[in-house]
Scaffold this active site. Structure first.
Site, PDB file in Angstrom:
ATOM      1  N   CYS A   1      12.301  13.686  -7.914  1.00  0.00           N
ATOM      2  CA  CYS A   1      12.659  14.431  -9.113  1.00  0.00           C
ATOM      3  C   CYS A   1      12.917  13.446 -10.254  1.00  0.00           C
ATOM      4  CB  CYS A   1      13.902  15.280  -8.832  1.00  0.00           C
ATOM      5  SG  CYS A   1      14.437  16.220 -10.269  1.00  0.00           S
TER       6      CYS A   1
ATOM      7  N   HIS B   1       5.748  -0.684  -2.842  1.00  0.00           N
ATOM      8  CA  HIS B   1       5.303   0.096  -4.002  1.00  0.00           C
ATOM      9  C   HIS B   1       5.372   1.605  -3.775  1.00  0.00           C
ATOM     10  CE1 HIS B   1       2.904  -3.678  -5.473  1.00  0.00           C
ATOM     11  NE2 HIS B   1       4.198  -3.765  -5.724  1.00  0.00           N
TER      12      HIS B   1
ATOM     13  N   GLY C   1      -5.553  -8.978   2.819  1.00  0.00           N
ATOM     14  CA  GLY C   1      -6.210  -8.067   1.870  1.00  0.00           C
ATOM     15  C   GLY C   1      -5.461  -7.796   0.592  1.00  0.00           C
ATOM     16  N   THR C   2      -4.887  -8.854   0.008  1.00  0.00           N
ATOM     17  CA  THR C   2      -4.289  -8.661  -1.318  1.00  0.00           C
ATOM     18  C   THR C   2      -4.849  -9.702  -2.277  1.00  0.00           C
ATOM     19  OG1 THR C   2      -2.246  -8.565  -2.626  1.00  0.00           O
ATOM     20  CG2 THR C   2      -2.210 -10.034  -0.713  1.00  0.00           C
ATOM     21  N   SER C   3      -5.021  -9.260  -3.552  1.00  0.00           N
ATOM     22  CA  SER C   3      -5.533 -10.192  -4.564  1.00  0.00           C
ATOM     23  C   SER C   3      -4.451 -11.187  -4.977  1.00  0.00           C
ATOM     24  CB  SER C   3      -6.031  -9.420  -5.785  1.00  0.00           C
ATOM     25  OG  SER C   3      -5.001  -8.592  -6.281  1.00  0.00           O
TER      26      SER C   3
ATOM     27  N   ASN D   1      -8.910 -12.452   3.929  1.00  0.00           N
ATOM     28  CA  ASN D   1      -9.476 -11.778   2.758  1.00  0.00           C
ATOM     29  C   ASN D   1     -10.993 -11.965   2.796  1.00  0.00           C
ATOM     30  OD1 ASN D   1     -10.009 -10.935  -0.075  1.00  0.00           O
ATOM     31  ND2 ASN D   1      -7.806 -11.186  -0.327  1.00  0.00           N
TER      32      ASN D   1
ATOM     33  N   ASN E   1       0.824  -1.216   0.000  1.00  0.00           N
ATOM     34  CA  ASN E   1       0.000   0.000   0.000  1.00  0.00           C
ATOM     35  C   ASN E   1       0.854   1.261   0.000  1.00  0.00           C
ATOM     36  OD1 ASN E   1      -2.023  -1.816   0.148  1.00  0.00           O
ATOM     37  ND2 ASN E   1      -2.558  -1.435   2.283  1.00  0.00           N
ATOM     38  N   VAL E   2       0.291   2.282  -0.636  1.00  0.00           N
ATOM     39  CA  VAL E   2       1.002   3.559  -0.724  1.00  0.00           C
ATOM     40  C   VAL E   2       0.301   4.611   0.136  1.00  0.00           C
ATOM     41  CG1 VAL E   2       1.877   3.074  -3.058  1.00  0.00           C
ATOM     42  CG2 VAL E   2      -0.317   4.259  -2.804  1.00  0.00           C
TER      43      VAL E   2
HETATM   44  C1  BJW Z   1     -10.442  -7.272   1.655  1.00  0.00           C
HETATM   45  C2  BJW Z   1     -11.351  -6.340   2.023  1.00  0.00           C
HETATM   46  C3  BJW Z   1     -11.514  -6.288   3.443  1.00  0.00           C
HETATM   47  C4  BJW Z   1     -11.343  -6.148  -0.098  1.00  0.00           C
HETATM   48  N1  BJW Z   1     -10.781  -7.116   4.221  1.00  0.00           N
HETATM   49  N2  BJW Z   1      -9.709  -8.081   2.306  1.00  0.00           N
HETATM   50  C5  BJW Z   1       5.554 -12.092 -13.227  1.00  0.00           C
HETATM   51  C6  BJW Z   1       4.410 -12.704 -13.670  1.00  0.00           C
HETATM   52  C7  BJW Z   1       3.377 -11.945 -14.235  1.00  0.00           C
HETATM   53  C8  BJW Z   1       3.509 -10.571 -14.394  1.00  0.00           C
HETATM   54  C9  BJW Z   1       4.654  -9.963 -13.974  1.00  0.00           C
HETATM   55  C10 BJW Z   1       5.650 -10.728 -13.393  1.00  0.00           C
HETATM   56  N3  BJW Z   1       6.658  -9.868 -13.036  1.00  0.00           N
HETATM   57  C11 BJW Z   1       6.314  -8.605 -13.363  1.00  0.00           C
HETATM   58  C12 BJW Z   1       5.107  -8.622 -13.950  1.00  0.00           C
HETATM   59  C13 BJW Z   1       4.406  -7.417 -14.455  1.00  0.00           C
HETATM   60  C14 BJW Z   1       3.640  -6.666 -13.376  1.00  0.00           C
HETATM   61  C15 BJW Z   1       2.516  -7.572 -12.855  1.00  0.00           C
HETATM   62  O1  BJW Z   1       2.608  -8.198 -11.829  1.00  0.00           O
HETATM   63  N4  BJW Z   1       1.420  -7.612 -13.575  1.00  0.00           N
HETATM   64  C16 BJW Z   1       0.268  -8.447 -13.178  1.00  0.00           C
HETATM   65  C17 BJW Z   1      -0.918  -7.539 -12.873  1.00  0.00           C
HETATM   66  C18 BJW Z   1       0.003  -9.435 -14.266  1.00  0.00           C
HETATM   67  N5  BJW Z   1       4.511  -6.238 -12.292  1.00  0.00           N
HETATM   68  C19 BJW Z   1       5.231  -5.127 -12.391  1.00  0.00           C
HETATM   69  O2  BJW Z   1       5.230  -4.440 -13.396  1.00  0.00           O
HETATM   70  C20 BJW Z   1       6.074  -4.765 -11.195  1.00  0.00           C
HETATM   71  N6  BJW Z   1       7.410  -4.502 -11.609  1.00  0.00           N
HETATM   72  C21 BJW Z   1       8.281  -5.461 -11.890  1.00  0.00           C
HETATM   73  O3  BJW Z   1       8.039  -6.635 -11.745  1.00  0.00           O
HETATM   74  O4  BJW Z   1       9.504  -4.994 -12.357  1.00  0.00           O
HETATM   75  C22 BJW Z   1      10.400  -5.914 -12.993  1.00  0.00           C
HETATM   76  C23 BJW Z   1       9.852  -6.219 -14.373  1.00  0.00           C
HETATM   77  C24 BJW Z   1       9.471  -5.177 -15.169  1.00  0.00           C
HETATM   78  C25 BJW Z   1       8.959  -5.456 -16.450  1.00  0.00           C
HETATM   79  C26 BJW Z   1       8.797  -6.764 -16.868  1.00  0.00           C
HETATM   80  C27 BJW Z   1       9.172  -7.815 -16.015  1.00  0.00           C
HETATM   81  C28 BJW Z   1       9.711  -7.533 -14.757  1.00  0.00           C
HETATM   82  C29 BJW Z   1       5.566  -3.469 -10.565  1.00  0.00           C
HETATM   83  C30 BJW Z   1       4.216  -3.603  -9.988  1.00  0.00           C
HETATM   84  C31 BJW Z   1       3.762  -2.233  -9.460  1.00  0.00           C
HETATM   85  C32 BJW Z   1       2.332  -2.260  -8.966  1.00  0.00           C
HETATM   86  N7  BJW Z   1       1.891  -0.914  -8.805  1.00  0.00           N
HETATM   87  C33 BJW Z   1       0.551  -0.681  -8.246  1.00  0.00           C
HETATM   88  C34 BJW Z   1       0.296   0.843  -8.237  1.00  0.00           C
HETATM   89  C35 BJW Z   1       1.127   1.505  -7.118  1.00  0.00           C
HETATM   90  C36 BJW Z   1       1.014   2.996  -7.162  1.00  0.00           C
HETATM   91  C37 BJW Z   1      -0.381   3.503  -6.925  1.00  0.00           C
HETATM   92  O5  BJW Z   1      -1.069   3.073  -5.983  1.00  0.00           O
HETATM   93  O6  BJW Z   1      -0.789   4.345  -7.678  1.00  0.00           O
HETATM   94  O7  BJW Z   1       0.473  -1.219  -6.912  1.00  0.00           O
HETATM   95  S1  BJW Z   1      -0.747  -1.547  -9.130  1.00  0.00           S
HETATM   96  C38 BJW Z   1      -1.680  -1.947  -7.686  1.00  0.00           C
HETATM   97  O8  BJW Z   1      -1.687  -3.384  -7.482  1.00  0.00           O
HETATM   98  C39 BJW Z   1      -0.905  -1.342  -6.494  1.00  0.00           C
HETATM   99  C40 BJW Z   1      -1.053  -2.429  -5.460  1.00  0.00           C
HETATM  100  O9  BJW Z   1      -0.049  -2.310  -4.466  1.00  0.00           O
HETATM  101  C41 BJW Z   1      -0.950  -3.693  -6.288  1.00  0.00           C
HETATM  102  C42 BJW Z   1      -1.541  -4.912  -5.605  1.00  0.00           C
HETATM  103  O10 BJW Z   1      -2.911  -4.749  -5.395  1.00  0.00           O
HETATM  104  P1  BJW Z   1      -3.578  -5.286  -4.050  1.00  0.00           P
HETATM  105  O11 BJW Z   1      -3.035  -4.569  -2.896  1.00  0.00           O
HETATM  106  O12 BJW Z   1      -3.518  -6.754  -4.025  1.00  0.00           O
HETATM  107  O13 BJW Z   1      -5.092  -4.750  -4.252  1.00  0.00           O
HETATM  108  P2  BJW Z   1      -6.280  -5.419  -5.094  1.00  0.00           P
HETATM  109  O14 BJW Z   1      -7.272  -4.362  -5.338  1.00  0.00           O
HETATM  110  O15 BJW Z   1      -5.782  -6.163  -6.260  1.00  0.00           O
HETATM  111  O16 BJW Z   1      -6.871  -6.510  -4.100  1.00  0.00           O
HETATM  112  C43 BJW Z   1      -7.525  -6.159  -2.899  1.00  0.00           C
HETATM  113  C44 BJW Z   1      -7.845  -7.425  -2.149  1.00  0.00           C
HETATM  114  O17 BJW Z   1      -8.435  -7.069  -0.914  1.00  0.00           O
HETATM  115  C45 BJW Z   1      -8.856  -8.335  -2.883  1.00  0.00           C
HETATM  116  O18 BJW Z   1      -8.395  -9.674  -2.843  1.00  0.00           O
HETATM  117  C46 BJW Z   1     -10.143  -8.189  -2.051  1.00  0.00           C
HETATM  118  O19 BJW Z   1     -10.919  -9.378  -2.033  1.00  0.00           O
HETATM  119  C47 BJW Z   1      -9.574  -7.880  -0.686  1.00  0.00           C
HETATM  120  N8  BJW Z   1     -10.440  -7.122   0.195  1.00  0.00           N
HETATM  121  N9  BJW Z   1     -11.906  -5.674   1.010  1.00  0.00           N
HETATM  122  C48 BJW Z   1      -9.899  -7.991   3.634  1.00  0.00           C
HETATM  123  N10 BJW Z   1     -12.375  -5.445   4.011  1.00  0.00           N
END
Ligand code: BJW
Length: 242
Positions: free
Chosen positions: A117, A109, A177-179, A203, A92-93
């Protein structure tokens, strides 16, 4: 329920802040239902239209500034106080862990509350809401960007390596709480599992992590996590009393 009071790691995602009013990314009310990640959360989106990207981050900063940490955030503060070897890793950010009182947080993240900068190494903590000018500029004249990790960008290497170390040596990993679809963060629970740690997932629904988690606790984190912690601490106390 295991009752080891050491080597505990917690990995959090957007779901932990859902009950504080911070939108998650995926799912029914998620940000990605309304906004396209490729328009707002990639380096090319920022190059194309820095003002648009900053407007979005400014809106999110304003929204989060009105939110308060919830009982799940506060439970993790308690855990940090009670457990000697405790590491909190967050995707989380929003800064709500720190606002709740967590002292050591590995932010995979980045943070909404820092900007950096695009030319120099300068990173600035900034809590102004709204931002006085968009897009903000560095004293050197160059554009500032949010200090967050966008798709296609590498995670901060020291933070990621500290997270790997913690996960490799932990005995218990709580995943809250992560997908579990965004890598490399999504690989951390697998790493813990393969290293022999117990993995407990919190979750509101099942995720890819559920397939190998030792326990899946379904329910809102702000209810389920404090309840789990109360049971955990009472079991640990009765074990030490015997
Ligand atoms: C509850 C609830 C309640 C609801 N109680 N639960 C390997 C395999 C496949 C793909 C890749 C890979 N390696 C890299 C990739 C590409 C990419 C990636 O993973 N893509 C996939 C989507 C397919 N990854 C990247 O690009 C990363 N960089 C990287 O790997 O660099 C090296 C590289 C580069 C290029 C090529 C290869 C390698 C960087 C990822 C950066 C993610 N950035 C974000 C935005 C941050 C800034 C901002 O906020 O603006 O980060 S995207 C967004 O997703 C944010 C989050 O931190 C992140 C994860 O999301 P999170 O936290 O899981 O949220 P949700 O909404 O998905 O889920 C919420 C959950 O809560 C759900 O399950 C609900 O059910 C639950 N919930 N209410 C408990 N009350």
């Amino acid at each position: 329920m295991g009752t080891n009071l050491d080597k505990v790691v917690v990995l959090t995602g957007a779901g932990i802040s859902a009950e504080s009013g911070v939108p998650t990314f995926r799912g029914e009310a998620g940000l990605w239902r309304t906004y396209r990640p490729e328009d707002l959360a990639t380096p090319s989106a920022f190059r194309r239209d820095p003002a648009l990207v900053w407007e979005w981050y400014n809106w999110r900063r304003e929204l989060v500034a009105r939110c308060e940490p919830n009982a799940a955030h506060r439970t993790l503060v308690e855990m940090e106080r009670h457990i000697e070897d405790f590491v909190l890793i967050t995707q989380n950010v929003d800064g709500l862990h720190q606002r709740a009182g967590s002292r050591r947080v590995l932010e995979l993240h980045g943070s909404l509350w820092r900007m950096r900068c695009t030319v120099e190494d300068r990173v600035v903590e900034d809590h102004q809401v709204p931002l006085p000018s968009i897009p903000p500029r560095c004293p050197c004249g160059a554009l500032m960007r949010p200090d967050v990790v966008w798709f296609g960008e590498s995670l901060p290497s020291e933070v990621l390596s500290a997270a790997h170390d913690a996960v490799r040596r932990c005995r218990l990993l709580l995943v809250v709480g992560t997908s579990g679809v965004v890598y490399p963060a999504a690989a951390l629970p697998q790493l813990a599992h393969h290293a022999g740690a117990r993995v407990v997932e919190f979750n509101v629904e099942r995720t890819p992590i559920s397939a190998y988690a030792d326990e899946v606790i379904l329910g809102p984190a702000a209810v389920a996590l404090p309840r789990w912690w109360a049971a955990f601490i009472s079991a640990a106390k009765s074990l030490t009393a015997t």
